[in-house]
Write a protein that holds these residues in place. Structure first.
Motif, PDB file in Angstrom:
ATOM      1  N   VAL A  93       0.988 -30.033 -33.132  1.00  0.00           N
ATOM      2  CA  VAL A  93       1.564 -30.889 -32.095  1.00  0.00           C
ATOM      3  C   VAL A  93       3.058 -30.632 -31.963  1.00  0.00           C
ATOM      4  CG1 VAL A  93       2.100 -33.269 -31.456  1.00  0.00           C
ATOM      5  CG2 VAL A  93      -0.180 -32.690 -32.295  1.00  0.00           C
ATOM      6  N   ILE A  94       3.751 -30.552 -33.096  1.00  0.00           N
ATOM      7  CA  ILE A  94       5.198 -30.342 -33.067  1.00  0.00           C
ATOM      8  C   ILE A  94       5.534 -28.943 -32.574  1.00  0.00           C
ATOM      9  CG2 ILE A  94       7.247 -30.150 -34.537  1.00  0.00           C
ATOM     10  CD1 ILE A  94       6.086 -32.484 -36.171  1.00  0.00           C
ATOM     11  N   ASN A  95       4.775 -27.944 -32.979  1.00  0.00           N
ATOM     12  CA  ASN A  95       5.001 -26.586 -32.479  1.00  0.00           C
ATOM     13  C   ASN A  95       4.770 -26.512 -30.976  1.00  0.00           C
ATOM     14  OD1 ASN A  95       5.684 -25.574 -34.977  1.00  0.00           O
ATOM     15  ND2 ASN A  95       3.614 -24.887 -35.459  1.00  0.00           N
ATOM     16  N   ASP A  96       3.752 -27.238 -30.481  1.00  0.00           N
ATOM     17  CA  ASP A  96       3.488 -27.266 -29.042  1.00  0.00           C
ATOM     18  C   ASP A  96       4.635 -27.916 -28.279  1.00  0.00           C
ATOM     19  OD1 ASP A  96       1.099 -25.983 -29.372  1.00  0.00           O
ATOM     20  OD2 ASP A  96      -0.139 -27.775 -29.180  1.00  0.00           O
ATOM     21  N   LEU A  97       5.261 -28.918 -28.893  1.00  0.00           N
ATOM     22  CA  LEU A  97       6.417 -29.557 -28.261  1.00  0.00           C
ATOM     23  C   LEU A  97       7.524 -28.547 -28.013  1.00  0.00           C
ATOM     24  CD1 LEU A  97       6.989 -32.994 -30.040  1.00  0.00           C
ATOM     25  CD2 LEU A  97       6.572 -32.623 -27.607  1.00  0.00           C
ATOM     26  N   THR A  98       7.807 -27.745 -29.030  1.00  0.00           N
ATOM     27  CA  THR A  98       8.860 -26.741 -28.914  1.00  0.00           C
ATOM     28  C   THR A  98       8.500 -25.692 -27.878  1.00  0.00           C
ATOM     29  OG1 THR A  98       9.388 -27.082 -31.250  1.00  0.00           O
ATOM     30  CG2 THR A  98      10.268 -25.113 -30.216  1.00  0.00           C
ATOM     31  N   THR A  99       7.248 -25.257 -27.870  1.00  0.00           N
ATOM     32  CA  THR A  99       6.790 -24.249 -26.912  1.00  0.00           C
ATOM     33  C   THR A  99       6.846 -24.777 -25.483  1.00  0.00           C
ATOM     34  OG1 THR A  99       5.300 -23.355 -28.587  1.00  0.00           O
ATOM     35  CG2 THR A  99       4.892 -22.707 -26.314  1.00  0.00           C
ATOM     36  N   ALA A 100       6.580 -26.080 -25.332  1.00  0.00           N
ATOM     37  CA  ALA A 100       6.547 -26.681 -23.999  1.00  0.00           C
ATOM     38  C   ALA A 100       7.915 -26.799 -23.363  1.00  0.00           C
ATOM     39  CB  ALA A 100       5.899 -28.066 -24.073  1.00  0.00           C
ATOM     40  N   TRP A 101       8.950 -26.695 -24.167  1.00  0.00           N
ATOM     41  CA  TRP A 101      10.297 -26.875 -23.634  1.00  0.00           C
ATOM     42  C   TRP A 101      10.631 -25.757 -22.659  1.00  0.00           C
ATOM     43  CZ3 TRP A 101      11.891 -31.479 -24.861  1.00  0.00           C
ATOM     44  CH2 TRP A 101      13.171 -31.866 -24.478  1.00  0.00           C
ATOM     45  N   ASP A 102      11.361 -26.073 -21.616  1.00  0.00           N
ATOM     46  CA  ASP A 102      11.651 -25.062 -20.594  1.00  0.00           C
ATOM     47  C   ASP A 102      13.022 -24.430 -20.767  1.00  0.00           C
ATOM     48  OD1 ASP A 102      13.344 -27.049 -19.869  1.00  0.00           O
ATOM     49  OD2 ASP A 102      12.612 -27.263 -17.820  1.00  0.00           O
ATOM     50  N   GLY A 103      13.649 -24.643 -21.914  1.00  0.00           N
ATOM     51  CA  GLY A 103      14.942 -24.020 -22.177  1.00  0.00           C
ATOM     52  C   GLY A 103      16.129 -24.885 -21.821  1.00  0.00           C
ATOM     53  N   ASN A 104      15.890 -26.045 -21.238  1.00  0.00           N
ATOM     54  CA  ASN A 104      16.997 -26.912 -20.830  1.00  0.00           C
ATOM     55  C   ASN A 104      17.321 -28.001 -21.844  1.00  0.00           C
ATOM     56  OD1 ASN A 104      17.379 -25.608 -18.371  1.00  0.00           O
ATOM     57  ND2 ASN A 104      15.703 -26.738 -17.434  1.00  0.00           N
ATOM     58  N   GLY A 105      16.616 -28.026 -22.941  1.00  0.00           N
ATOM     59  CA  GLY A 105      16.869 -29.043 -23.952  1.00  0.00           C
ATOM     60  C   GLY A 105      16.435 -28.547 -25.314  1.00  0.00           C
ATOM     61  N   THR A 106      16.468 -29.426 -26.294  1.00  0.00           N
ATOM     62  CA  THR A 106      16.130 -29.029 -27.659  1.00  0.00           C
ATOM     63  C   THR A 106      15.167 -30.025 -28.291  1.00  0.00           C
ATOM     64  OG1 THR A 106      18.052 -30.213 -28.540  1.00  0.00           O
ATOM     65  CG2 THR A 106      18.342 -27.873 -28.051  1.00  0.00           C
ATOM     66  N   VAL A 107      14.267 -29.503 -29.113  1.00  0.00           N
ATOM     67  CA  VAL A 107      13.413 -30.323 -29.959  1.00  0.00           C
ATOM     68  C   VAL A 107      13.758 -29.991 -31.396  1.00  0.00           C
ATOM     69  CG1 VAL A 107      11.056 -30.829 -30.695  1.00  0.00           C
ATOM     70  CG2 VAL A 107      11.532 -30.369 -28.293  1.00  0.00           C
ATOM     71  N   LYS A 108      14.102 -30.992 -32.171  1.00  0.00           N
ATOM     72  CA  LYS A 108      14.447 -30.765 -33.572  1.00  0.00           C
ATOM     73  C   LYS A 108      13.654 -31.719 -34.453  1.00  0.00           C
ATOM     74  CE  LYS A 108      19.072 -28.768 -33.191  1.00  0.00           C
ATOM     75  NZ  LYS A 108      18.624 -27.475 -33.753  1.00  0.00           N
ATOM     76  N   VAL A 109      13.282 -31.218 -35.632  1.00  0.00           N
ATOM     77  CA  VAL A 109      12.583 -32.020 -36.625  1.00  0.00           C
ATOM     78  C   VAL A 109      13.519 -32.251 -37.804  1.00  0.00           C
ATOM     79  CG1 VAL A 109      10.614 -32.167 -38.183  1.00  0.00           C
ATOM     80  CG2 VAL A 109      10.351 -31.074 -35.949  1.00  0.00           C
ATOM     81  N   ILE A 110      13.789 -33.533 -38.086  1.00  0.00           N
ATOM     82  CA  ILE A 110      14.584 -33.912 -39.258  1.00  0.00           C
ATOM     83  C   ILE A 110      13.625 -34.367 -40.354  1.00  0.00           C
ATOM     84  CG2 ILE A 110      16.357 -35.440 -40.186  1.00  0.00           C
ATOM     85  CD1 ILE A 110      17.440 -35.816 -37.426  1.00  0.00           C
ATOM     86  N   PHE A 111      13.767 -33.782 -41.530  1.00  0.00           N
ATOM     87  CA  PHE A 111      12.949 -34.192 -42.676  1.00  0.00           C
ATOM     88  C   PHE A 111      13.861 -34.853 -43.699  1.00  0.00           C
ATOM     89  CE2 PHE A 111      10.596 -34.010 -46.569  1.00  0.00           C
ATOM     90  CZ  PHE A 111       9.256 -34.041 -46.212  1.00  0.00           C
ATOM     91  N   LEU A 112      13.599 -36.124 -44.002  1.00  0.00           N
ATOM     92  CA  LEU A 112      14.390 -36.872 -44.970  1.00  0.00           C
ATOM     93  C   LEU A 112      13.691 -36.854 -46.326  1.00  0.00           C
ATOM     94  CD1 LEU A 112      15.208 -39.929 -42.706  1.00  0.00           C
ATOM     95  CD2 LEU A 112      16.733 -38.041 -43.243  1.00  0.00           C
ATOM     96  N   THR A 113      14.463 -36.606 -47.363  1.00  0.00           N
ATOM     97  CA  THR A 113      13.904 -36.580 -48.701  1.00  0.00           C
ATOM     98  C   THR A 113      14.857 -37.259 -49.665  1.00  0.00           C
ATOM     99  OG1 THR A 113      12.921 -35.149 -50.408  1.00  0.00           O
ATOM    100  CG2 THR A 113      14.908 -34.340 -49.307  1.00  0.00           C
ATOM    101  N   ALA A 114      14.398 -37.475 -50.885  1.00  0.00           N
ATOM    102  CA  ALA A 114      15.209 -38.032 -51.970  1.00  0.00           C
ATOM    103  C   ALA A 114      14.498 -37.694 -53.271  1.00  0.00           C
ATOM    104  CB  ALA A 114      15.390 -39.543 -51.823  1.00  0.00           C
TER     105      ALA A 114
END
Length: 294
Positions: A78-99
């Protein structure tokens, strides 16, 4: 395939339970983002597409959190599809929080919350199981943030550097830390500068920090300091472009000394000065520096 048209940022916040997803959401909401908590991954494309039409010039973007309760076997797709769906005018980023496990255990004990996987497992076992389940998402993440030693101010500062100081996000983050407070878990490379002469034992330097010229001048008078810095620089000149091109869009270089106040701060500042001349997306933070007493 959805084509999302927007010049804004779409951010997916995920990671370990108790690592600060709710805090991240609140901070970004205060900074003007549209926020959605605990969204099933399958709904991300539809929600992002709808909200893209609501973003105006004053809206930085949209943030959605995903936690272990909503993770499905298809969440990476799903997340990879989000990035692929982008048309180049914006950004999709995934933040992973850990401790660290120890810090997560302390937080659960302090808040008396129950781990989401605690129905059949102890809290410690739940944390271990969650790390295994989320490992593919950690590998996919664009930005990894270790909140073990962060307070709210430091958490907010880190997010500001990621999403506001550079519109494309920070490519190279340089940080200083103290080993007695723990090594940042999100570091890509760690340089141990405890081998360098320690300004802490010089009376007139003890209450200063590595940002002060007196401390920097003290360290630079030693040949071993200059040799150490030159070796670090050569290593990073080769490693940074390879890492950013082949691993992920962010590189975290952590520099550690005993307390995180003198040597690590000075070396981190020096590395920042050197590489900010080469890369436009470079930032520096000092986790354990504290305030200088002058």
């Amino acid at each position: 395939m959805l084509k999302i048209k927007s010049t804004k940022q779409f951010i997916v916040v995920t990671g370990m339970s108790g690592a600060g997803k709710t805090m991240t959401l609140k901070v970004l909401e205060d900074l003007g983002f549209i926020t959605i908590d605990n969204l099933p991954p399958e709904l991300l494309p539809q929600v992002f597409k709808i909200l893209a039409t609501r973003l105006d010039a004053g809206t930085p973007g949209v943030v959605a959190t995903i936690d272990i309760r909503n993770v499905s076997k298809d969440y990476i797709k799903v997340i990879n599809d989000l990035t692929t769906a982008w048309d180049g005018n914006g950004t999709v980023k995934v933040i992973f929080l850990t401790a660290s496990d120890e810090e997560l255990l302390r937080r659960y004990e302090r808040t008396r919350r129950v781990h989401p996987l605690n129905k059949t497992l102890s809290t410690r076992e739940g944390i271990r199981a969650e790390r295994e389940i989320l490992a593919p998402l950690l590998d996919r993440a664009d930005i990894v943030i270790d909140t073990s030693m962060m307070d709210l101010h430091q958490h907010r500062e880190r997010l500001l550097k990621e999403f506001f100081e550079n519109p494309e996000g920070v490519s190279v983050l340089i940080s200083s830390f103290g080993y007695k407070h723990g090594v940042p878990q999100d570091a890509s490379f760690v340089f141990d500068v405890r081998c360098l002469p320690n300004p802490y034992y010089v009376a007139e330097l003890k209450d200063l920090t590595g940002e002060d010229e007196a401390v920097k001048n003290y360290l630079m008078q030693f040949p071993e300091t200059i040799e150490f810095m030159n070796v670090c620089k050569k290593f990073l000149e080769v490693s940074i472009p390879q890492f950013l091109n082949n691993v992920r869009g962010q590189l975290h270089i952590a520099v550690g000394c005993t307390g995180g106040r003198h040597r690590s701060v000075a070396v981190a500042e020096w590395l920042y000065e050197e590489f900010s001349r080469i890369y436009k997306s470079v930032s520096v933070i000092h986790r354990d520096k504290g305030d200088a007493k002058k």
